[in-house]
Design an enzyme around this catalytic site. Structure first.
Site, PDB file in Angstrom:
ATOM      1  N   GLU A  52      19.037   8.599  64.089  1.00 43.20           N
ATOM      2  CA  GLU A  52      18.832   7.869  62.830  1.00 43.20           C
ATOM      3  C   GLU A  52      17.384   7.468  62.595  1.00 43.20           C
ATOM      4  O   GLU A  52      17.011   7.064  61.492  1.00 43.20           O
ATOM      5  CB  GLU A  52      19.693   6.591  62.845  1.00 43.20           C
ATOM      6  CG  GLU A  52      21.187   6.855  62.911  1.00 43.20           C
ATOM      7  CD  GLU A  52      21.961   5.562  63.090  1.00 43.20           C
ATOM      8  OE1 GLU A  52      23.191   5.588  63.011  1.00 43.20           O
ATOM      9  OE2 GLU A  52      21.303   4.498  63.291  1.00 43.20           O
TER      10      GLU A  52
ATOM     11  N   HIS B 146      12.352   8.247  66.131  1.00 46.24           N
ATOM     12  CA  HIS B 146      12.205   8.581  67.546  1.00 46.24           C
ATOM     13  C   HIS B 146      12.334  10.087  67.795  1.00 46.24           C
ATOM     14  O   HIS B 146      11.698  10.612  68.707  1.00 46.24           O
ATOM     15  CB  HIS B 146      13.238   7.814  68.378  1.00 46.24           C
ATOM     16  CG  HIS B 146      12.869   7.743  69.819  1.00 46.24           C
ATOM     17  ND1 HIS B 146      13.784   7.908  70.829  1.00 46.24           N
ATOM     18  CD2 HIS B 146      11.691   7.527  70.435  1.00 46.24           C
ATOM     19  CE1 HIS B 146      13.173   7.812  71.992  1.00 46.24           C
ATOM     20  NE2 HIS B 146      11.897   7.563  71.786  1.00 46.24           N
TER      21      HIS B 146
HETATM   22  N1  LIG Z   1      16.901  11.046  72.355  1.00 45.82           N
HETATM   23  C1  LIG Z   1      16.570  11.957  73.343  1.00 45.82           C
HETATM   24  C2  LIG Z   1      15.711  11.619  74.388  1.00 45.82           C
HETATM   25  N2  LIG Z   1      15.178  10.365  74.465  1.00 45.82           N
HETATM   26  C3  LIG Z   1      14.635   9.806  75.695  1.00 45.82           C
HETATM   27  C4  LIG Z   1      13.161  10.126  75.878  1.00 45.82           C
HETATM   28  O1  LIG Z   1      12.979  11.499  76.181  1.00 45.82           O
HETATM   29  C5  LIG Z   1      12.585   9.328  77.057  1.00 45.82           C
HETATM   30  O2  LIG Z   1      13.319   9.641  78.237  1.00 45.82           O
HETATM   31  C6  LIG Z   1      12.656   7.836  76.808  1.00 45.82           C
HETATM   32  O3  LIG Z   1      12.022   7.544  75.579  1.00 45.82           O
HETATM   33  C7  LIG Z   1      12.007   7.035  77.948  1.00 45.82           C
HETATM   34  O4  LIG Z   1      10.675   7.415  78.093  1.00 45.82           O
HETATM   35  N3  LIG Z   1      15.396  12.531  75.331  1.00 45.82           N
HETATM   36  C8  LIG Z   1      15.915  13.808  75.278  1.00 45.82           C
HETATM   37  O5  LIG Z   1      15.626  14.639  76.167  1.00 45.82           O
HETATM   38  N4  LIG Z   1      16.754  14.153  74.257  1.00 45.82           N
HETATM   39  C9  LIG Z   1      17.104  13.261  73.280  1.00 45.82           C
HETATM   40  O6  LIG Z   1      17.884  13.632  72.352  1.00 45.82           O
HETATM   41  C1  LIG Z   2      15.954  12.164  69.596  1.00 43.91           C
HETATM   42  C2  LIG Z   2      16.274  10.752  69.783  1.00 43.91           C
HETATM   43  O1  LIG Z   2      15.527   9.966  70.323  1.00 43.91           O
HETATM   44  C3  LIG Z   2      17.535  10.286  69.165  1.00 43.91           C
HETATM   45  O2  LIG Z   2      18.614  10.913  69.831  1.00 43.91           O
HETATM   46  C4  LIG Z   2      17.676   8.803  69.281  1.00 43.91           C
HETATM   47  O3  LIG Z   2      18.620   8.435  68.308  1.00 43.91           O
HETATM   48  P1  LIG Z   2      18.269   7.277  67.248  1.00 43.91           P
HETATM   49  O4  LIG Z   2      17.059   7.778  66.459  1.00 43.91           O
HETATM   50  O5  LIG Z   2      19.512   7.164  66.376  1.00 43.91           O
HETATM   51  O6  LIG Z   2      17.973   6.030  68.041  1.00 43.91           O
END
Ligand SMILES: Nc1c(NC[C@H](O)[C@H](O)[C@H](O)CO)[nH]c(=O)[nH]c1=O
Ligand SMILES: CC(=O)[C@@H](O)COP(=O)(O)O
Length: 139
Positions: free
Chosen positions: A71, A74
């Protein structure tokens, strides 16, 4: 024979399993050794590769992960910064194939992770092989 390390961000088990199957299959078919290192998320992949590459214990790397849009903003950070980090290492001479999927939904990921369909894991492994071959010829 070369030594490859698959550095995977294990956020979605079933998707990573397919990507790793493709990557491992391509590398082993080419006669190389494969190990796997798991990190929390895609943002940790470039730092992990940088650290291990300094050890000289591996000849090449494959980055494996799946980033699915949620959403918030990020997604852009995780997708863009993990790709930027991998690219920076590649430009610094590390043989890396980027198999980090950055997709809108799980269905897009499945199609691309499946070795029988998009096989992005195998594609990334072959890219790492190509860079390693190039380094052997020109570096
Ligand atoms: N949302 C996803 C993430 N988020 C986590 C970040 O990669 C990272 O581990 C965190 O922000 C701590 O530093 N990672 C993925 O591989 N895939 C996602 O969809
Ligand atoms: C790619 C991401 O970080 C995502 O999966 C996190 O979800 P959100 O943007 O809804 O917090």
């Amino acid at each position: 024979m070369a030594r490859f390390l698959i550095v995977e961000a294990r956020f979605y088990d079933h998707l990573n399993d397919m990507l790793i199957s493709g990557a491992r299959g391509a590398l082993e078919a080419a006669g190389h050794e494969v190990d796997i290192l798991t990190v929390p998320g895609a943002l940790e992949i470039p730092g992990a590769i940088a650290t291990v590459a300094e050890s000289g214990q591996y000849d090449g790397f494959v980055a494996i992960g799946v980033v699915i849009r949620g959403e918030t903003y990020h997604f852009e950070i995780v997708a863009g910064e993990s790709a930027r980090g991998v690219m920076a290492l590649t430009m610094d001479g590390v043989a890396i194939g980027n198999g980090i999927l950055t997709v809108e939904n799980e269905q897009q990921a499945i199609v691309r992770a499946d070795p029988a369909q998009g096989d992005k894991g195998g594609e990334a492994a072959k890219a790492a092989l190509a860079l390693l071959d190039l380094r052997a010829k020109y570096a």
